[in-house]
Design an enzyme around this catalytic site. Structure first.
Site, PDB file in Angstrom:
ATOM      1  N   HIS A 124       0.856  -1.189   0.000  1.00  0.00           N
ATOM      2  CA  HIS A 124       0.000   0.000   0.000  1.00  0.00           C
ATOM      3  C   HIS A 124       0.893   1.242   0.000  1.00  0.00           C
ATOM      4  O   HIS A 124       1.769   1.371   0.857  1.00  0.00           O
ATOM      5  CB  HIS A 124      -0.883  -0.007   1.250  1.00  0.00           C
ATOM      6  CG  HIS A 124      -2.028   0.967   1.193  1.00  0.00           C
ATOM      7  ND1 HIS A 124      -3.076   0.916   2.088  1.00  0.00           N
ATOM      8  CD2 HIS A 124      -2.297   2.006   0.369  1.00  0.00           C
ATOM      9  CE1 HIS A 124      -3.942   1.884   1.814  1.00  0.00           C
ATOM     10  NE2 HIS A 124      -3.480   2.559   0.766  1.00  0.00           N
ATOM     11  N   LEU A 127      -1.421   7.726  -0.048  1.00  0.00           N
ATOM     12  CA  LEU A 127      -2.136   7.982   1.193  1.00  0.00           C
ATOM     13  C   LEU A 127      -2.452   6.652   1.853  1.00  0.00           C
ATOM     14  O   LEU A 127      -3.238   5.869   1.335  1.00  0.00           O
ATOM     15  CB  LEU A 127      -3.428   8.762   0.927  1.00  0.00           C
ATOM     16  CG  LEU A 127      -4.362   8.906   2.132  1.00  0.00           C
ATOM     17  CD1 LEU A 127      -3.693   9.707   3.244  1.00  0.00           C
ATOM     18  CD2 LEU A 127      -5.683   9.543   1.728  1.00  0.00           C
ATOM     19  N   VAL A 168      -2.407   2.015  -4.666  1.00  0.00           N
ATOM     20  CA  VAL A 168      -1.909   3.396  -4.634  1.00  0.00           C
ATOM     21  C   VAL A 168      -3.109   4.309  -4.427  1.00  0.00           C
ATOM     22  O   VAL A 168      -4.035   4.336  -5.231  1.00  0.00           O
ATOM     23  CB  VAL A 168      -1.163   3.755  -5.931  1.00  0.00           C
ATOM     24  CG1 VAL A 168      -0.531   5.133  -5.791  1.00  0.00           C
ATOM     25  CG2 VAL A 168      -0.092   2.711  -6.250  1.00  0.00           C
ATOM     26  N   GLU A 169      -3.054   5.065  -3.322  1.00  0.00           N
ATOM     27  CA  GLU A 169      -4.237   5.811  -2.885  1.00  0.00           C
ATOM     28  C   GLU A 169      -4.006   7.324  -2.910  1.00  0.00           C
ATOM     29  O   GLU A 169      -3.035   7.835  -2.345  1.00  0.00           O
ATOM     30  CB  GLU A 169      -4.609   5.370  -1.468  1.00  0.00           C
ATOM     31  CG  GLU A 169      -5.898   5.970  -0.949  1.00  0.00           C
ATOM     32  CD  GLU A 169      -6.435   5.269   0.290  1.00  0.00           C
ATOM     33  OE1 GLU A 169      -7.412   5.764   0.866  1.00  0.00           O
ATOM     34  OE2 GLU A 169      -5.873   4.220   0.671  1.00  0.00           O
ATOM     35  N   VAL A 170      -4.922   8.010  -3.586  1.00  0.00           N
ATOM     36  CA  VAL A 170      -5.022   9.469  -3.605  1.00  0.00           C
ATOM     37  C   VAL A 170      -3.673  10.136  -3.884  1.00  0.00           C
ATOM     38  O   VAL A 170      -3.125  10.889  -3.081  1.00  0.00           O
ATOM     39  CB  VAL A 170      -5.647  10.014  -2.297  1.00  0.00           C
ATOM     40  CG1 VAL A 170      -6.019  11.487  -2.473  1.00  0.00           C
ATOM     41  CG2 VAL A 170      -6.896   9.231  -1.906  1.00  0.00           C
TER      42      VAL A 170
END
Length: 278
Positions: A124, A127, A168-170
């Protein structure tokens, strides 16, 4: 056959997903109920995620059983393990419960241990909500050159540690597109644009399970919250109507009761009154 030793049918394997990198964008969601899992599989969602607590696996197992033909990643909470050995144990527990792989918010050391044990692991980046105090809270990450390089180097470290995918976040959409083309990892985008290999959104966001405000990176395709509120009003009104009917003598009516056969009550009273007179 799964790593847990069970024969199973799945729409994808890890190799299938790796082979599709850069060739197709797949869909992914995280259902929170078995009904959502059944619906997601019937609709044709490509891959699923589910929260997995090694100490209380029943919920994840129920969702796994509800969508038996869909590739499913079990997401292990950051604080559920404290050592590399515990990470491996939790990973094996997830695989025995029916996972096709696990997802974590751990660093390269734990990822390497899990990968070396033969467990497919997704990392992860960007964000990471549980670690957001280090990046300034629940907001976009990667909008400066320093952060952009940090994200890329972090993903490279996950790849070197043996991960097969990364959520992959924000982060800026253009940034993910460039990073995704520079890593072998399958990239799952949540709020990071269309440049990833998989597009991920929670089922509760897709279905509109909650009231506004909604996260900017989500889109509500249904308004189940509004429907649920309307249903709750109907529940209350139904109970009120029932109370009114009972108090007003309208329920039960003739159609709701069993009539005694002719003569039964006379026989009953004679028997009861006779016993009392004796």
């Amino acid at each position: 056959m799964t790593l847990g030793g069970a024969y199973a049918t799945r729409n994808y394997t890890i190799k299938h997903l790796q082979d599709l990198k850069g060739k197709a964008v797949l869909t992914e969601t995280m259902p929170f109920t078995t009904d959502e899992a059944v619906a997601a599989e019937e609709a044709g969602i490509d891959t699923l995620k589910v929260k997995f607590d090694p100490g209380n696996p029943a919920g994840a197992i129920a969702i796994r059983n509800a969508a038996p033909n869909t590739f499913m990643t079990f997401c292990i909470g950051l604080t559920k393990i404290a050592t590399a050995a515990e990470a491996v144990r939790a990973g094996y527990d997830a695989m025995e419960a029916g996972a096709d792989g696990i997802m974590c918010q751990w660093g390269p050391e734990f990822i390497r241990a899990v990968s070396d044990a033969g467990i497919p692991v997704e990392a992860h980046a960007g964000l990471v909500p549980r670690l957001s105090t280090w990046t300034g809270g629940l907001k976009a990450v990667g909008k400066t050159i320093e952060q952009a390089i940090w994200i890329f180097e972090q993903i490279q470290s996950f790849e070197a540690a043996g991960a097969w995918a990364v959520e992959v976040e924000v982060v800026p959409a253009e940034l993910l597109a460039q990073i995704s083309s520079r890593t072998r990892l399958v990239t799952s985008s949540i709020g990071a644009g269309s440049g990833g290999d998989i597009q991920f959104m929670f089922a509760e966001d897709i279905l509109g399970n909650h009231a506004p405000p909604y996260p900017r990176h989500t889109k509500q395709y249904r308004d189940l919250y509004k429907m649920e509120q309307a249903m709750q009003v109907e529940r209350v009104e139904g109970f009120r109507d029932y109370i009114d009917d009972v108090k007003g003598g309208r329920f039960p009516g003739p159609e709701h009761i069993v009539k005694a056969p002719k003569g039964l009550i006379d026989q009953f009273l004679a028997a009861v009154d006779g016993d009392q007179r004796d």
